[in-house]
Design a protein around this motif. Structure first.
Motif, mmCIF file in Angstrom:
data_model
loop_
_atom_site.group_PDB
_atom_site.id
_atom_site.type_symbol
_atom_site.label_atom_id
_atom_site.label_comp_id
_atom_site.label_asym_id
_atom_site.label_seq_id
_atom_site.Cartn_x
_atom_site.Cartn_y
_atom_site.Cartn_z
ATOM 1 N N TYR A 178 33.557 44.788 28.555
ATOM 2 C CA TYR A 178 33.792 44.565 29.985
ATOM 3 C C TYR A 178 32.528 43.990 30.630
ATOM 4 O O TYR A 178 32.597 43.010 31.377
ATOM 5 C CB TYR A 178 34.198 45.867 30.680
ATOM 6 N N PRO A 195 34.355 35.380 41.251
ATOM 7 C CA PRO A 195 35.537 36.164 41.642
ATOM 8 C C PRO A 195 35.202 37.636 41.830
ATOM 9 O O PRO A 195 34.279 38.163 41.205
ATOM 10 C CB PRO A 195 36.493 35.963 40.457
ATOM 11 N N ILE A 209 36.679 41.228 41.179
ATOM 12 C CA ILE A 209 37.720 41.850 40.356
ATOM 13 C C ILE A 209 37.581 43.365 40.431
ATOM 14 O O ILE A 209 36.487 43.899 40.251
ATOM 15 C CB ILE A 209 37.596 41.405 38.884
ATOM 16 N N LYS A 210 38.665 44.045 40.693
ATOM 17 C CA LYS A 210 38.655 45.508 40.677
ATOM 18 C C LYS A 210 38.509 45.982 39.230
ATOM 19 O O LYS A 210 39.205 45.494 38.339
ATOM 20 C CB LYS A 210 39.943 46.062 41.280
ATOM 21 N N LYS A 211 37.607 46.916 39.008
ATOM 22 C CA LYS A 211 37.300 47.346 37.649
ATOM 23 C C LYS A 211 38.512 47.931 36.937
ATOM 24 O O LYS A 211 38.625 47.842 35.723
ATOM 25 C CB LYS A 211 36.159 48.363 37.662
ATOM 26 N N ASP A 255 41.583 46.939 37.320
ATOM 27 C CA ASP A 255 42.642 45.932 37.191
ATOM 28 C C ASP A 255 42.400 45.129 35.909
ATOM 29 O O ASP A 255 41.874 44.017 35.944
ATOM 30 C CB ASP A 255 42.653 45.022 38.420
ATOM 31 N N LYS A 310 44.358 43.621 33.719
ATOM 32 C CA LYS A 310 45.068 42.345 33.547
ATOM 33 C C LYS A 310 44.383 41.228 34.337
ATOM 34 O O LYS A 310 44.186 40.126 33.822
ATOM 35 C CB LYS A 310 46.524 42.474 33.988
ATOM 36 N N SER A 311 44.014 41.508 35.562
ATOM 37 C CA SER A 311 43.344 40.508 36.382
ATOM 38 C C SER A 311 42.009 40.114 35.765
ATOM 39 O O SER A 311 41.623 38.936 35.766
ATOM 40 C CB SER A 311 43.121 41.051 37.796
ATOM 41 N N PHE A 312 41.318 41.091 35.224
ATOM 42 C CA PHE A 312 40.031 40.847 34.575
ATOM 43 C C PHE A 312 40.190 39.897 33.388
ATOM 44 O O PHE A 312 39.476 38.894 33.278
ATOM 45 C CB PHE A 312 39.439 42.181 34.117
ATOM 46 N N ASP A 320 42.772 37.901 32.705
ATOM 47 C CA ASP A 320 43.274 36.600 33.174
ATOM 48 C C ASP A 320 42.148 35.744 33.752
ATOM 49 O O ASP A 320 42.084 34.527 33.513
ATOM 50 C CB ASP A 320 44.359 36.801 34.232
ATOM 51 N N THR A 321 41.250 36.367 34.489
ATOM 52 C CA THR A 321 40.123 35.634 35.078
ATOM 53 C C THR A 321 39.182 35.136 33.990
ATOM 54 O O THR A 321 38.689 33.998 34.057
ATOM 55 C CB THR A 321 39.354 36.527 36.071
ATOM 56 N N SER A 358 43.697 42.542 24.562
ATOM 57 C CA SER A 358 44.722 43.238 25.342
ATOM 58 C C SER A 358 44.647 44.754 25.162
ATOM 59 O O SER A 358 45.501 45.482 25.665
ATOM 60 C CB SER A 358 46.115 42.748 24.936
#
Length: 281
Positions: A126, A145, A147-149, A151, A153-155, A157-158, A205
């Protein structure tokens, strides 16, 4: 040479050199050991009985049809290989993602580990991926960006978005190399590289691999050599500051992510000095 694991996966390894047994664990996830052997083998094999392993699903090793790429399974592969080779104990060299494997192996099998040599390793993907996102955004000239730690999936994807944009611009090499020519030379070695895309997909994943493994470091009592690149934006040049090994030797080296390519002689000398001090005790 091949070794078959307890669940029937054929793993490729090469064994060369003389001296103390030492296993090399490559990065990626999904890379192979061929390039490290090409660049560092001629130096390390003078002091080590080197074992170069392609992890399951990687390089010249077989894929897992059941997509069994858990951390526990890969650590067990390493121990099964040690038993197969008849080695009592060995050094472990980990590079990049291979650091996670090396540290977990030393944690679960301390009596089989002489010491660790960690070159440009991440022990918290991470942290390292977040560094790549921020540095990549800087290279691309876009806003970093938020990013909420929690989150995940968002991490991910980014991360993939930044990676894709850097590749389109031809700038991804800047995270890993000082000079583009080094990347070109490495690409020549990697022309025949084929790894199971499911391996990387599984790792990226899986929250299992995104744990903060720096928390394990305080429990490892063996001597640990940490080599870190001053310009390594693949893992973050300050990542090593979070390592809490009890018996640690740290060397900063003028390189990016691949000191065994960019600063070969200093890389060799640091490792030789480390193992010689072990055996002068």
């Amino acid at each position: 040479m091949d070794f078959v694991t307890s669940d029937g996966i054929k793993l490729y390894y090469e064994r060369k050199g003389n001296g103390i047994p030492c296993l090399y664990l490559h990065g990626g996830p999904g890379y192979w050991s061929k390039s490290f052997q090409h660049y560092a083998g001629k130096y390390l094999e003078k002091n080590f009985d080197m074992i170069y392993l392609d992890q399951r699903g990687c390089g010249r090793s077989e894929y897992s049809l059941s997509k069994e790429y858990s951390l526990e399974k890969i650590i067990n592969d390493i121990e099964e290989l040690r038993i197969f080779l008849g080695i009592k104990e060995w050094y472990i060299i980990g590079h990049s993602f291979g650091g996670i494997l090396a540290v977990n192996y030393a944690y679960y099998f301390p009596n089989r580990t002489i010491g660790l040599i960690l070159s440009n390793v991440t022990l918290c993907m991470y942290y390292s991926f977040m560094h790549q996102i921020n540095k990549g955004s800087e290279i691309l000239g876009i806003e970093k960006p938020v990013i909420k730690k929690d989150d995940f999936k968002s991490f991910v994807d980014t991360f993939y978005f930044i990676l894709k944009e850097l590749l389109i611009k031809g700038d991804y090499f800047k995270l890993q190399f000082l000079e583009k020519e080094n990347k070109k030379q490495l690409d020549l070695i990697d022309q025949s590289l084929q790894s199971d895309p499911n391996f990387q997909q599984y790792v990226f994943s899986s929250k299992e691999y995104f744990q903060d493994f720096t928390l394990l470091t305080k429990n490892i009592k063996k001597r640990v050599l940490v080599i870190t690149g001053e310009f390594d934006d693949a893992i973050g040049p300050e990542h090593y500051l979070s390592f809490k090994f009890e018996n640690i030797v740290i060397h900063k080296i003028k390189s990016s992510h691949h000191p065994y390519i960019e600063n070969q002689i200093e890389f060799k000398n640091i490792i030789e000095d480390f193992i010689h001090k072990d055996y002068q005790k």
